[in-house]
Design a protein around this motif. Structure first.
Motif, PDB file in Angstrom:
ATOM      1  N   LYS A   3       0.852  -1.184   0.000  1.00  0.00           N
ATOM      2  CA  LYS A   3       0.000   0.000   0.000  1.00  0.00           C
ATOM      3  C   LYS A   3       0.883   1.228   0.000  1.00  0.00           C
ATOM      4  O   LYS A   3       1.763   1.374   0.831  1.00  0.00           O
ATOM      5  CB  LYS A   3      -0.916  -0.005   1.218  1.00  0.00           C
ATOM      6  CG  LYS A   3      -1.866   1.178   1.240  1.00  0.00           C
ATOM      7  CD  LYS A   3      -3.043   0.872   2.106  1.00  0.00           C
ATOM      8  CE  LYS A   3      -3.898   2.100   2.317  1.00  0.00           C
ATOM      9  NZ  LYS A   3      -4.710   2.480   1.222  1.00  0.00           N
ATOM     10  N   CYS A   4       0.659   2.131  -0.960  1.00  0.00           N
ATOM     11  CA  CYS A   4       1.475   3.323  -1.119  1.00  0.00           C
ATOM     12  C   CYS A   4       0.684   4.555  -0.715  1.00  0.00           C
ATOM     13  O   CYS A   4      -0.515   4.623  -0.928  1.00  0.00           O
ATOM     14  CB  CYS A   4       1.913   3.472  -2.585  1.00  0.00           C
ATOM     15  SG  CYS A   4       2.827   2.065  -3.207  1.00  0.00           S
ATOM     16  N   GLU A   5       1.384   5.522  -0.118  1.00  0.00           N
ATOM     17  CA  GLU A   5       0.773   6.810   0.146  1.00  0.00           C
ATOM     18  C   GLU A   5       0.404   7.441  -1.180  1.00  0.00           C
ATOM     19  O   GLU A   5       1.135   7.323  -2.157  1.00  0.00           O
ATOM     20  CB  GLU A   5       1.780   7.730   0.833  1.00  0.00           C
ATOM     21  CG  GLU A   5       1.712   7.745   2.318  1.00  0.00           C
ATOM     22  CD  GLU A   5       2.711   8.754   2.881  1.00  0.00           C
ATOM     23  OE1 GLU A   5       2.711   9.919   2.473  1.00  0.00           O
ATOM     24  OE2 GLU A   5       3.486   8.306   3.724  1.00  0.00           O
ATOM     25  N   GLU A   6      -0.717   8.141  -1.195  1.00  0.00           N
ATOM     26  CA  GLU A   6      -1.159   8.799  -2.419  1.00  0.00           C
ATOM     27  C   GLU A   6      -0.168   9.892  -2.815  1.00  0.00           C
ATOM     28  O   GLU A   6       0.312  10.645  -1.969  1.00  0.00           O
ATOM     29  CB  GLU A   6      -2.541   9.402  -2.202  1.00  0.00           C
ATOM     30  CG  GLU A   6      -3.107  10.040  -3.424  1.00  0.00           C
ATOM     31  CD  GLU A   6      -4.499  10.600  -3.192  1.00  0.00           C
ATOM     32  OE1 GLU A   6      -5.011  11.186  -4.152  1.00  0.00           O
ATOM     33  OE2 GLU A   6      -5.053  10.458  -2.094  1.00  0.00           O
ATOM     34  N   ILE A   7       0.123   9.973  -4.088  1.00  0.00           N
ATOM     35  CA  ILE A   7       0.985  11.026  -4.614  1.00  0.00           C
ATOM     36  C   ILE A   7       0.085  12.139  -5.131  1.00  0.00           C
ATOM     37  O   ILE A   7      -0.859  11.884  -5.876  1.00  0.00           O
ATOM     38  CB  ILE A   7       1.898  10.492  -5.726  1.00  0.00           C
ATOM     39  CG1 ILE A   7       2.888   9.488  -5.140  1.00  0.00           C
ATOM     40  CG2 ILE A   7       2.638  11.630  -6.426  1.00  0.00           C
ATOM     41  CD1 ILE A   7       3.776   8.819  -6.145  1.00  0.00           C
ATOM     42  N   THR A   8       0.392  13.374  -4.720  1.00  0.00           N
ATOM     43  CA  THR A   8      -0.369  14.541  -5.156  1.00  0.00           C
ATOM     44  C   THR A   8       0.594  15.575  -5.719  1.00  0.00           C
ATOM     45  O   THR A   8       1.817  15.380  -5.687  1.00  0.00           O
ATOM     46  CB  THR A   8      -1.137  15.172  -3.972  1.00  0.00           C
ATOM     47  OG1 THR A   8      -0.192  15.784  -3.081  1.00  0.00           O
ATOM     48  CG2 THR A   8      -1.968  14.137  -3.225  1.00  0.00           C
ATOM     49  N   SER A  59       4.326  19.426  -8.369  1.00  0.00           N
ATOM     50  CA  SER A  59       3.830  20.620  -9.070  1.00  0.00           C
ATOM     51  C   SER A  59       4.946  21.282  -9.887  1.00  0.00           C
ATOM     52  O   SER A  59       4.694  21.763 -11.004  1.00  0.00           O
ATOM     53  CB  SER A  59       3.219  21.618  -8.087  1.00  0.00           C
ATOM     54  OG  SER A  59       4.172  22.045  -7.138  1.00  0.00           O
ATOM     55  N   ASN A  60       6.174  21.284  -9.385  1.00  0.00           N
ATOM     56  CA  ASN A  60       7.299  21.842 -10.138  1.00  0.00           C
ATOM     57  C   ASN A  60       7.652  20.973 -11.336  1.00  0.00           C
ATOM     58  O   ASN A  60       8.004  21.487 -12.401  1.00  0.00           O
ATOM     59  CB  ASN A  60       8.521  22.015  -9.243  1.00  0.00           C
ATOM     60  CG  ASN A  60       8.312  23.051  -8.161  1.00  0.00           C
ATOM     61  OD1 ASN A  60       7.365  23.828  -8.198  1.00  0.00           O
ATOM     62  ND2 ASN A  60       9.181  23.047  -7.176  1.00  0.00           N
ATOM     63  N   ILE A  81       0.834  12.144 -12.331  1.00  0.00           N
ATOM     64  CA  ILE A  81       0.486  11.477 -11.076  1.00  0.00           C
ATOM     65  C   ILE A  81       0.262   9.984 -11.308  1.00  0.00           C
ATOM     66  O   ILE A  81       0.708   9.154 -10.519  1.00  0.00           O
ATOM     67  CB  ILE A  81      -0.711  12.166 -10.393  1.00  0.00           C
ATOM     68  CG1 ILE A  81      -0.242  13.518  -9.850  1.00  0.00           C
ATOM     69  CG2 ILE A  81      -1.294  11.290  -9.284  1.00  0.00           C
ATOM     70  CD1 ILE A  81      -1.308  14.386  -9.251  1.00  0.00           C
ATOM     71  N   ARG A  82      -0.370   9.628 -12.412  1.00  0.00           N
ATOM     72  CA  ARG A  82      -0.568   8.211 -12.732  1.00  0.00           C
ATOM     73  C   ARG A  82       0.776   7.508 -12.925  1.00  0.00           C
ATOM     74  O   ARG A  82       1.000   6.413 -12.417  1.00  0.00           O
ATOM     75  CB  ARG A  82      -1.422   8.072 -13.992  1.00  0.00           C
ATOM     76  CG  ARG A  82      -1.771   6.636 -14.317  1.00  0.00           C
ATOM     77  CD  ARG A  82      -2.699   6.518 -15.500  1.00  0.00           C
ATOM     78  NE  ARG A  82      -3.891   7.318 -15.258  1.00  0.00           N
ATOM     79  CZ  ARG A  82      -4.539   7.989 -16.202  1.00  0.00           C
ATOM     80  NH1 ARG A  82      -4.124   7.957 -17.446  1.00  0.00           N
ATOM     81  NH2 ARG A  82      -5.612   8.676 -15.916  1.00  0.00           N
ATOM     82  N   PHE A  83       1.700   8.151 -13.647  1.00  0.00           N
ATOM     83  CA  PHE A  83       3.020   7.576 -13.892  1.00  0.00           C
ATOM     84  C   PHE A  83       3.809   7.443 -12.591  1.00  0.00           C
ATOM     85  O   PHE A  83       4.405   6.397 -12.312  1.00  0.00           O
ATOM     86  CB  PHE A  83       3.776   8.447 -14.903  1.00  0.00           C
ATOM     87  CG  PHE A  83       5.142   7.937 -15.248  1.00  0.00           C
ATOM     88  CD1 PHE A  83       5.303   6.810 -16.052  1.00  0.00           C
ATOM     89  CD2 PHE A  83       6.279   8.578 -14.782  1.00  0.00           C
ATOM     90  CE1 PHE A  83       6.567   6.335 -16.383  1.00  0.00           C
ATOM     91  CE2 PHE A  83       7.542   8.124 -15.106  1.00  0.00           C
ATOM     92  CZ  PHE A  83       7.685   6.995 -15.907  1.00  0.00           C
ATOM     93  N   LEU A  84       3.810   8.489 -11.778  1.00  0.00           N
ATOM     94  CA  LEU A  84       4.540   8.442 -10.505  1.00  0.00           C
ATOM     95  C   LEU A  84       3.945   7.405  -9.563  1.00  0.00           C
ATOM     96  O   LEU A  84       4.682   6.723  -8.838  1.00  0.00           O
ATOM     97  CB  LEU A  84       4.540   9.822  -9.837  1.00  0.00           C
ATOM     98  CG  LEU A  84       5.319  10.916 -10.562  1.00  0.00           C
ATOM     99  CD1 LEU A  84       5.137  12.250  -9.853  1.00  0.00           C
ATOM    100  CD2 LEU A  84       6.785  10.565 -10.711  1.00  0.00           C
ATOM    101  N   THR A  85       2.636   7.249  -9.590  1.00  0.00           N
ATOM    102  CA  THR A  85       1.983   6.226  -8.758  1.00  0.00           C
ATOM    103  C   THR A  85       2.421   4.834  -9.181  1.00  0.00           C
ATOM    104  O   THR A  85       2.673   3.964  -8.338  1.00  0.00           O
ATOM    105  CB  THR A  85       0.451   6.386  -8.820  1.00  0.00           C
ATOM    106  OG1 THR A  85       0.109   7.685  -8.321  1.00  0.00           O
ATOM    107  CG2 THR A  85      -0.258   5.317  -8.010  1.00  0.00           C
TER     108      THR A  85
END
Length: 97
Positions: A3-8, A59-60, A81-85
C-alpha cells in the motif's frame, strides 16, 4: 500488495537508488538491480525520470513538462500522477516530507 501513500501535486519525490538507466532507440529503459526487473519508461517517462534525480515537488515537475511539451495542465497533472503512482507501486521512488 504494497500500500502506497497517495501522490499529489504537493508530494516531493525522487529516484530510489539501485536502478540503472539506458537509452534505447530514443526511449529510456530502467533496470532495477534488486528485483532484476526491466521497465520501458518511453521517451516522456524518461524525461520525467531524469527530473527525479534530485528531490522535486510534483507541481514543479508538471511546470517543467508543460514548458517542454504542448500539453494542458490538467492532462499533464493526471498523467504525471498516474506515472509516478506506478513507479511508487514498483518501489522505484523515494517520497520526501
Amino acid at each position: 500488495m504494497i500500500k502506497c501513500e497517495e501522490i499529489t501535486v504537493y508530494s516531493t519525490v525522487s529516484q530510489r537508488e539501485g536502478n540503472v538507466t539506458s537509452d534505447m532507440a530514443g526511449e529510456k529503459v530502467l533496470f532495477n538491480v534488486d528485483k532484476g526487473k526491466y521497465y520501458n519508461l518511453g521517451s516522456i517517462g524518461g524525461e520525467i525520470w531524469g527530473e527525479l534525480k534530485d528531490p522535486i515537488r510534483v507541481s514543479n515537475l508538471i511546470d517543467i513538462l508543460i514548458e517542454k511539451f504542448e500539453v494542458s495542465r490538467d492532462v499533464c497533472e493526471d498523467e504525471v500522477i498516474r506515472f509516478l503512482t506506478m513507479l511508487d507501486s514498483e518501489e522505484l521512488l523515494n517520497k520526501h516530507n
